[in-house]
Scaffold this motif. Structure first.
Motif, PDB file in Angstrom:
ATOM      1  N   HIS A 164       1.057   9.896   0.085  1.00  0.00           N
ATOM      2  CA  HIS A 164       1.255  10.248  -1.313  1.00  0.00           C
ATOM      3  C   HIS A 164       0.366  11.412  -1.736  1.00  0.00           C
ATOM      4  O   HIS A 164      -0.857  11.391  -1.533  1.00  0.00           O
ATOM      5  CB  HIS A 164       0.957   9.019  -2.190  1.00  0.00           C
ATOM      6  CG  HIS A 164       1.018   9.280  -3.642  1.00  0.00           C
ATOM      7  ND1 HIS A 164       2.113   9.852  -4.265  1.00  0.00           N
ATOM      8  CD2 HIS A 164       0.107   9.051  -4.631  1.00  0.00           C
ATOM      9  CE1 HIS A 164       1.874   9.953  -5.562  1.00  0.00           C
ATOM     10  NE2 HIS A 164       0.661   9.476  -5.797  1.00  0.00           N
ATOM     11  N   ASN A 165       1.026  12.442  -2.291  1.00  0.00           N
ATOM     12  CA  ASN A 165       0.320  13.611  -2.848  1.00  0.00           C
ATOM     13  C   ASN A 165      -0.607  14.281  -1.825  1.00  0.00           C
ATOM     14  O   ASN A 165      -1.683  14.778  -2.191  1.00  0.00           O
ATOM     15  CB  ASN A 165      -0.480  13.217  -4.097  1.00  0.00           C
ATOM     16  CG  ASN A 165       0.378  13.241  -5.357  1.00  0.00           C
ATOM     17  OD1 ASN A 165       1.526  13.670  -5.341  1.00  0.00           O
ATOM     18  ND2 ASN A 165      -0.207  12.795  -6.465  1.00  0.00           N
ATOM     19  N   TYR A 188       4.796  10.548 -11.015  1.00  0.00           N
ATOM     20  CA  TYR A 188       5.280   9.352 -10.331  1.00  0.00           C
ATOM     21  C   TYR A 188       5.435   8.189 -11.305  1.00  0.00           C
ATOM     22  O   TYR A 188       4.556   7.929 -12.132  1.00  0.00           O
ATOM     23  CB  TYR A 188       4.364   9.019  -9.158  1.00  0.00           C
ATOM     24  CG  TYR A 188       4.632   9.983  -8.027  1.00  0.00           C
ATOM     25  CD1 TYR A 188       5.603   9.709  -7.075  1.00  0.00           C
ATOM     26  CD2 TYR A 188       3.984  11.217  -7.978  1.00  0.00           C
ATOM     27  CE1 TYR A 188       5.903  10.619  -6.074  1.00  0.00           C
ATOM     28  CE2 TYR A 188       4.282  12.134  -6.986  1.00  0.00           C
ATOM     29  CZ  TYR A 188       5.239  11.829  -6.042  1.00  0.00           C
ATOM     30  OH  TYR A 188       5.561  12.746  -5.061  1.00  0.00           O
ATOM     31  N   THR A 191       2.695   5.033 -11.245  1.00  0.00           N
ATOM     32  CA  THR A 191       1.263   5.255 -11.439  1.00  0.00           C
ATOM     33  C   THR A 191       0.921   6.320 -12.470  1.00  0.00           C
ATOM     34  O   THR A 191      -0.214   6.388 -12.932  1.00  0.00           O
ATOM     35  CB  THR A 191       0.602   5.658 -10.114  1.00  0.00           C
ATOM     36  OG1 THR A 191       1.160   6.914  -9.694  1.00  0.00           O
ATOM     37  CG2 THR A 191       0.853   4.615  -9.035  1.00  0.00           C
ATOM     38  N   ALA A 193       0.831   9.427 -11.624  1.00  0.00           N
ATOM     39  CA  ALA A 193       0.142  10.471 -10.864  1.00  0.00           C
ATOM     40  C   ALA A 193       0.916  11.779 -10.952  1.00  0.00           C
ATOM     41  O   ALA A 193       2.143  11.791 -10.916  1.00  0.00           O
ATOM     42  CB  ALA A 193      -0.013  10.053  -9.415  1.00  0.00           C
ATOM     43  N   CYS A 195       2.011  15.300  -9.352  1.00  0.00           N
ATOM     44  CA  CYS A 195       2.182  15.891  -8.026  1.00  0.00           C
ATOM     45  C   CYS A 195       1.415  17.213  -7.924  1.00  0.00           C
ATOM     46  O   CYS A 195       1.483  18.043  -8.837  1.00  0.00           O
ATOM     47  CB  CYS A 195       3.670  16.144  -7.774  1.00  0.00           C
ATOM     48  SG  CYS A 195       4.040  16.937  -6.197  1.00  0.00           S
ATOM     49  N   ARG A 313      -6.328   6.440 -21.751  1.00  0.00           N
ATOM     50  CA  ARG A 313      -6.844   6.422 -20.379  1.00  0.00           C
ATOM     51  C   ARG A 313      -8.373   6.335 -20.391  1.00  0.00           C
ATOM     52  O   ARG A 313      -8.968   5.610 -19.584  1.00  0.00           O
ATOM     53  CB  ARG A 313      -6.371   7.655 -19.612  1.00  0.00           C
ATOM     54  CG  ARG A 313      -4.950   7.509 -19.070  1.00  0.00           C
ATOM     55  CD  ARG A 313      -4.589   8.592 -18.070  1.00  0.00           C
ATOM     56  NE  ARG A 313      -3.344   8.260 -17.383  1.00  0.00           N
ATOM     57  CZ  ARG A 313      -3.255   7.508 -16.318  1.00  0.00           C
ATOM     58  NH1 ARG A 313      -4.360   7.017 -15.777  1.00  0.00           N
ATOM     59  NH2 ARG A 313      -2.095   7.235 -15.756  1.00  0.00           N
ATOM     60  N   HIS A 324      -7.529   5.138 -11.881  1.00  0.00           N
ATOM     61  CA  HIS A 324      -7.837   6.449 -11.324  1.00  0.00           C
ATOM     62  C   HIS A 324      -6.670   7.073 -10.572  1.00  0.00           C
ATOM     63  O   HIS A 324      -6.654   8.284 -10.336  1.00  0.00           O
ATOM     64  CB  HIS A 324      -9.024   6.320 -10.363  1.00  0.00           C
ATOM     65  CG  HIS A 324      -8.818   5.250  -9.326  1.00  0.00           C
ATOM     66  ND1 HIS A 324      -9.091   3.924  -9.577  1.00  0.00           N
ATOM     67  CD2 HIS A 324      -8.331   5.302  -8.059  1.00  0.00           C
ATOM     68  CE1 HIS A 324      -8.799   3.208  -8.507  1.00  0.00           C
ATOM     69  NE2 HIS A 324      -8.336   4.016  -7.570  1.00  0.00           N
ATOM     70  N   GLN A 325      -5.660   6.262 -10.187  1.00  0.00           N
ATOM     71  CA  GLN A 325      -4.562   6.799  -9.375  1.00  0.00           C
ATOM     72  C   GLN A 325      -3.570   7.615 -10.180  1.00  0.00           C
ATOM     73  O   GLN A 325      -2.657   8.229  -9.598  1.00  0.00           O
ATOM     74  CB  GLN A 325      -3.822   5.655  -8.653  1.00  0.00           C
ATOM     75  CG  GLN A 325      -2.992   4.733  -9.551  1.00  0.00           C
ATOM     76  CD  GLN A 325      -3.785   3.576 -10.132  1.00  0.00           C
ATOM     77  OE1 GLN A 325      -4.917   3.766 -10.561  1.00  0.00           O
ATOM     78  NE2 GLN A 325      -3.201   2.398 -10.140  1.00  0.00           N
ATOM     79  N   GLY A 326      -3.698   7.683 -11.503  1.00  0.00           N
ATOM     80  CA  GLY A 326      -2.781   8.462 -12.334  1.00  0.00           C
ATOM     81  C   GLY A 326      -3.523   9.258 -13.386  1.00  0.00           C
ATOM     82  O   GLY A 326      -4.731   9.100 -13.575  1.00  0.00           O
ATOM     83  N   SER A 327      -2.762  10.140 -14.069  1.00  0.00           N
ATOM     84  CA  SER A 327      -3.369  10.966 -15.109  1.00  0.00           C
ATOM     85  C   SER A 327      -2.457  11.177 -16.308  1.00  0.00           C
ATOM     86  O   SER A 327      -2.918  11.661 -17.336  1.00  0.00           O
ATOM     87  CB  SER A 327      -3.749  12.338 -14.538  1.00  0.00           C
ATOM     88  OG  SER A 327      -2.590  13.005 -14.045  1.00  0.00           O
TER      89      SER A 327
END
Length: 413
Positions: A164-165, A188, A191, A193, A195, A313, A324-327
């Motif tokens: 992933h990524n 994604y 999550t 996240a 790319c 967040r 932490h796996q996404g933003s």
């Protein structure tokens, strides 16, 4: 003498007998899970939301559901489009309202050509079925949407997953198997996240591969006038295919994908969803056309969405949730086991916060989560309520002890 026949209730009617093999599969693949892990309640069915709950379980990122311009466009079409013939889209001539909407989407996204579909799922399935084949390796991000995997399966293409990524790992896999088609999501769906799209495109180009970017969760929310992440990063001319669901920021029921113009007629002859599904209805097309104009001028809503995302967040991280796996505007609370995830969902609902449970096959086994999706319409009171509820729930479920939190702490800095 008249004989009266009583209607037979559904429960009293004799059920058709399922095969022993199917019954065995139901028991081994589902019934035990329902009984032992879900407590007899279907996993995605929580409590019915009431008016005081904050709902973070939808995808209307710009909060445009019920917008008066969209509603009026749909109503006007329903009242006036009485000569419409319902048929497969392949029979519709250029110049009709759906074709005009396709041109409007192409102009907005900055692409040469594109096609409306019944959903984002059929967009991915129908496109991949055509542009890949048994001799075209498909390089799939390990978290790519299920519809993309199913499209590659429909094409009978050899699929090679990459981490992933991870553009470096993608480059290694392509070096081993040769040029083909790289498939990623821009944001994604589980999550949130983002790319690393610049590096992914560079890796694809270096290997001579085409690239498909599913922008379902970035069209409308990212880029100039909401035109997506490819437009934001100036990559549109380097990406062969952009796909998107129009059930997210567009709050509708349709899909779209872009393509070089030379592919259009070939695709219309070979893409099964395009051939064997009916076209969109006039009021759906009219609603989407009005929605496009609303989305284009929704810069204030996009700014509000990003502000809400940054705030929540930060608050959730401060409360100990490992996110932490996404933003982006999708926030994954990955409790891990389904039993723990249902306990998390129930605790949030008890505090008036409604999220969505995601588990296998939407996630990996034992990486179940409650997904929270943010929108631009959240008020100050609602944001404060979610923050307060998250702190109360954290004290009960201890998210800093979840497997994902332990894995993150074990990783080198």
């Amino acid at each position: 003498m008249e004989v009266l026949h009583k209607p037979v209730s559904a429960s009293a009617a004799r059920r058709p007998i399922l095969s022993a093999r199917l019954q065995q599969r139901i028991e081994t693949q589902f019934s035990a899970r329902l009984r032992d892990e879900w407590g007899g309640r279907f996993v995605t069915h929580g409590k019915s939301p009431d008016t005081n709950d904050v709902r973070l379980d939808g995808n209307d990122y710009l909060a445009i559901t019920g917008h008066p311009e969209i509603v009026q466009a749909q109503l006007s079409s329903l009242r006036s489009d009485r000569e419409f013939v319902l048929q497969s889209g392949v029979f519709q001539l250029e110049g009709n309202s759906a074709w005009q909407l396709e041109r409007a989407f192409c102009d907005w996204l900055g692409v040469e050509d594109g096609l409306l579909c019944q959903s984002g799922y059929t967009a991915n399935l129908g496109l991949l079925q055509v542009v890949a084949d048994a001799d075209t390796p498909v390089y799939m991000d390990s978290l790519a949407h299920m519809s993309l995997w199913e499209g590659a399966r429909a094409a009978n293409a050899p699929v090679h997953a990459f981490r992933h990524n991870d553009p470096a790992h993608l480059a290694k896999v392509m070096a081993r198997h040769g040029p083909g088609l790289v498939v990623v999501d821009s944001v994604y769906s589980t999550t949130g996240a983002l790319c690393p799209l610049v590096q992914i495109v560079e890796a694809a180009e270096a290997a001579g591969s085409m690239i498909l970017v599913d922008e379902s969760h970035s069209v409308g929310t990212h880029g100039p006038a909401g035109a997506g992440l490819c437009a934001q990063l100036g990559l549109t001319s380097r990406v062969q295919f952009i796909t998107c669901s129009l059930a997210k920021a567009f709050a509708g029921r349709a899909g779209f994908f872009s393509m070089p113009a030379q592919l259009r007629n070939y695709l219309m002859c070979h893409s099964f969803p395009s051939i064997f599904s009916s076209c969109l209805l006039p009021h759906e097309v009219a609603g989407l056309r009005a929605t496009l104009e609303v989305v284009k001028r929704s810069d204030d809503a996009r700014r509000k969405l990003f502000a809400n995302t940054l705030r929540l967040r930060g608050s959730l991280s401060d409360a100990g949730y490992p996110i932490h796996q996404g933003s982006e505007q999708i926030i994954s609370l990955e409790a891990g086991l389904e039993l723990d995830t249902l306990a998390l969902r129930d605790a949030l609902e008890a505090q008036g916060v409604i999220g969505s449970v995601f588990c296998a096959p939407a996630t990996s086994r034992n990486r179940a989560m409650v997904r929270l999706t943010l929108n631009a319409g959240l008020t100050e009171a609602e944001l404060s309520h979610v923050e307060s509820a998250a702190r109360v729930v954290a004290a009960k479920v201890k998210p800093w002890e979840w497997p994902i939190a332990r894995r993150n702490r074990a990783q080198p800095a």
